[in-house]
Design a protein around this motif. Structure first.
Motif, PDB file in Angstrom:
ATOM      1  N   SER A 106      26.128 -15.441  40.780  1.00  0.00           N
ATOM      2  CA  SER A 106      27.200 -15.379  40.003  1.00  0.00           C
ATOM      3  C   SER A 106      27.591 -16.986  40.019  1.00  0.00           C
ATOM      4  O   SER A 106      27.684 -17.426  38.718  1.00  0.00           O
ATOM      5  CB  SER A 106      28.521 -14.711  40.073  1.00  0.00           C
ATOM      6  OG  SER A 106      28.091 -13.301  40.133  1.00  0.00           O
ATOM      7  N   PHE A 109      24.697 -19.057  38.119  1.00  0.00           N
ATOM      8  CA  PHE A 109      24.687 -18.548  36.449  1.00  0.00           C
ATOM      9  C   PHE A 109      25.906 -19.455  36.039  1.00  0.00           C
ATOM     10  O   PHE A 109      25.771 -19.678  34.949  1.00  0.00           O
ATOM     11  CB  PHE A 109      24.793 -17.154  36.306  1.00  0.00           C
ATOM     12  CG  PHE A 109      24.729 -16.691  35.067  1.00  0.00           C
ATOM     13  CD1 PHE A 109      23.550 -16.706  34.299  1.00  0.00           C
ATOM     14  CD2 PHE A 109      25.469 -16.224  34.325  1.00  0.00           C
ATOM     15  CE1 PHE A 109      23.295 -16.430  33.121  1.00  0.00           C
ATOM     16  CE2 PHE A 109      25.377 -15.916  32.977  1.00  0.00           C
ATOM     17  CZ  PHE A 109      24.119 -16.138  32.366  1.00  0.00           C
ATOM     18  N   GLU A 110      27.138 -19.261  36.488  1.00  0.00           N
ATOM     19  CA  GLU A 110      28.173 -19.938  35.881  1.00  0.00           C
ATOM     20  C   GLU A 110      27.966 -21.410  35.646  1.00  0.00           C
ATOM     21  O   GLU A 110      27.945 -22.099  34.606  1.00  0.00           O
ATOM     22  CB  GLU A 110      29.223 -19.963  36.791  1.00  0.00           C
ATOM     23  CG  GLU A 110      30.034 -18.512  36.663  1.00  0.00           C
ATOM     24  CD  GLU A 110      31.272 -18.361  37.777  1.00  0.00           C
ATOM     25  OE1 GLU A 110      31.728 -19.208  38.142  1.00  0.00           O
ATOM     26  OE2 GLU A 110      31.450 -17.109  37.925  1.00  0.00           O
ATOM     27  N   VAL A 113      25.464 -21.742  32.900  1.00  0.00           N
ATOM     28  CA  VAL A 113      26.092 -21.953  31.421  1.00  0.00           C
ATOM     29  C   VAL A 113      26.751 -23.069  31.106  1.00  0.00           C
ATOM     30  O   VAL A 113      26.607 -23.661  30.093  1.00  0.00           O
ATOM     31  CB  VAL A 113      27.156 -20.696  31.742  1.00  0.00           C
ATOM     32  CG1 VAL A 113      27.904 -20.756  30.235  1.00  0.00           C
ATOM     33  CG2 VAL A 113      26.444 -19.442  31.677  1.00  0.00           C
ATOM     34  N   GLU A 119      25.496 -18.756  27.495  1.00  0.00           N
ATOM     35  CA  GLU A 119      24.897 -17.886  28.490  1.00  0.00           C
ATOM     36  C   GLU A 119      23.158 -17.624  28.277  1.00  0.00           C
ATOM     37  O   GLU A 119      22.240 -17.478  28.867  1.00  0.00           O
ATOM     38  CB  GLU A 119      25.646 -16.399  28.495  1.00  0.00           C
ATOM     39  CG  GLU A 119      26.852 -16.488  29.315  1.00  0.00           C
ATOM     40  CD  GLU A 119      27.565 -15.216  29.367  1.00  0.00           C
ATOM     41  OE1 GLU A 119      26.992 -14.123  29.213  1.00  0.00           O
ATOM     42  OE2 GLU A 119      28.790 -15.244  30.030  1.00  0.00           O
ATOM     43  N   THR A 123      20.049 -18.414  30.685  1.00  0.00           N
ATOM     44  CA  THR A 123      19.081 -17.246  31.236  1.00  0.00           C
ATOM     45  C   THR A 123      17.651 -17.513  31.280  1.00  0.00           C
ATOM     46  O   THR A 123      16.770 -16.878  31.863  1.00  0.00           O
ATOM     47  CB  THR A 123      19.288 -15.952  30.385  1.00  0.00           C
ATOM     48  OG1 THR A 123      18.900 -16.259  29.079  1.00  0.00           O
ATOM     49  CG2 THR A 123      20.643 -15.307  30.224  1.00  0.00           C
ATOM     50  N   ARG A 128      21.004 -13.502  35.126  1.00  0.00           N
ATOM     51  CA  ARG A 128      22.344 -13.021  35.116  1.00  0.00           C
ATOM     52  C   ARG A 128      22.628 -12.165  36.579  1.00  0.00           C
ATOM     53  O   ARG A 128      21.903 -11.514  37.008  1.00  0.00           O
ATOM     54  CB  ARG A 128      22.825 -12.086  33.978  1.00  0.00           C
ATOM     55  CG  ARG A 128      22.605 -12.651  32.684  1.00  0.00           C
ATOM     56  CD  ARG A 128      22.933 -11.540  31.566  1.00  0.00           C
ATOM     57  NE  ARG A 128      22.614 -12.084  30.296  1.00  0.00           N
ATOM     58  CZ  ARG A 128      23.570 -12.735  29.599  1.00  0.00           C
ATOM     59  NH1 ARG A 128      24.852 -12.761  30.058  1.00  0.00           N
ATOM     60  NH2 ARG A 128      23.445 -13.322  28.500  1.00  0.00           N
ATOM     61  N   THR A 131      20.860  -8.843  38.142  1.00  0.00           N
ATOM     62  CA  THR A 131      19.710  -8.675  37.701  1.00  0.00           C
ATOM     63  C   THR A 131      18.542  -9.464  38.384  1.00  0.00           C
ATOM     64  O   THR A 131      17.350  -9.335  38.324  1.00  0.00           O
ATOM     65  CB  THR A 131      19.497  -9.059  36.030  1.00  0.00           C
ATOM     66  OG1 THR A 131      19.685 -10.358  36.061  1.00  0.00           O
ATOM     67  CG2 THR A 131      20.460  -8.270  35.306  1.00  0.00           C
ATOM     68  N   SER A 132      19.107 -10.363  38.999  1.00  0.00           N
ATOM     69  CA  SER A 132      18.084 -11.386  39.836  1.00  0.00           C
ATOM     70  C   SER A 132      17.253 -10.945  40.853  1.00  0.00           C
ATOM     71  O   SER A 132      17.568  -9.970  41.709  1.00  0.00           O
ATOM     72  CB  SER A 132      19.018 -12.406  40.483  1.00  0.00           C
ATOM     73  OG  SER A 132      17.960 -13.339  41.075  1.00  0.00           O
ATOM     74  N   SER A 190      14.223 -15.393  30.772  1.00  0.00           N
ATOM     75  CA  SER A 190      14.730 -14.661  29.555  1.00  0.00           C
ATOM     76  C   SER A 190      13.846 -13.684  28.982  1.00  0.00           C
ATOM     77  O   SER A 190      14.148 -12.756  28.313  1.00  0.00           O
ATOM     78  CB  SER A 190      15.444 -15.612  28.655  1.00  0.00           C
ATOM     79  OG  SER A 190      14.439 -16.295  27.828  1.00  0.00           O
TER      80      SER A 190
END
Length: 197
Positions: A106, A109-110, A113, A119, A123, A128, A131-132, A190
């Motif tokens: 998390s 990912f933040e 972003v 977002e 990806t 995300r 899902t990793s 992605s």
């Protein structure tokens, strides 16, 4: 503390510049050495912890950090075999990232972003949370570049495949690759249907 050893602030500055310190065993002088190449290392910060999968610079598949030992056992076994064979040819393999907690994913990912603006753009570089493949212990990010090159040539012999064109350091286990070769990589995360929410 010896006046020859760098202060904590100097150590942070050296890490930010892509350097690490090592201690010359014959003296009290700290030496500066380059940090192993590979995917971008997370910046130094109190919000990351080894228990969440963060790894120190220079970690190997033989270390006992959670980011290594919580990898899928089959993946770790093949990585260790590949590392031993690469080492016999003068190539050292470093684990820059392995298993990650959902909290650590998390945070990564933040940060992606913030770096890439949206977002959707993030990806392409970081999955995300939830899902990793890293969260399942089924992926590793390796370095330095000569090790990545060696694995690009020999990884299929161990079932180790590069999965993304934009992340040549990211490897996953595909046992079928030993006989069939590695499948074509996705352009970036992605495009990976496994990571879609």
């Amino acid at each position: 503390m010896s006046r020859h050893l760098p202060s904590a602030l100097a150590l942070v500055a050296m890490l930010a510049l892509g350097c690490a310190t090592t201690q010359d065993p014959s003296s009290s002088v700290a030496l500066v050495a380059p940090v192993p190449e590979g995917p971008p290392r997370p910046p130094f910060g109190a919000s990351r912890h080894f228990a969440d999968g963060m790894l120190p610079a220079g970690a190997t598949v033989f270390d006992d950090h959670p980011g290594v030992v919580r990898l899928d056992s089959r993946l770790l076994e093949e990585l260790r075999a590949a590392t031993a064979d690469a080492s016999a040819q003068g190539i050292g393999i470093v684990v820059n990232s392995g298993w990650r907690s959902k909290a650590y994913q998390s945070l990564l990912f933040e940060e992606a972003v913030a770096e890439h603006g949206t977002e959707a753009a993030a990806t392409a570089w970081v999955a995300r949370p939830g899902t990793s493949v890293h969260e399942a212990g089924a992926a590793v990010d390796l370095g330095p570049s000569n090790a990545v090159d060696w694995l690009a040539q020999h990884g299929a012999d161990y079932g180790l495949c590069q999965v993304y064109d934009n992340e040549p350091w990211h490897f996953e286990l595909d046992p079928g690759a030993v006989e069939m070769g590695c499948p074509p990589p996705y352009d970036d995360p992605s495009d990976d249907p496994r990571l879609q929410m």
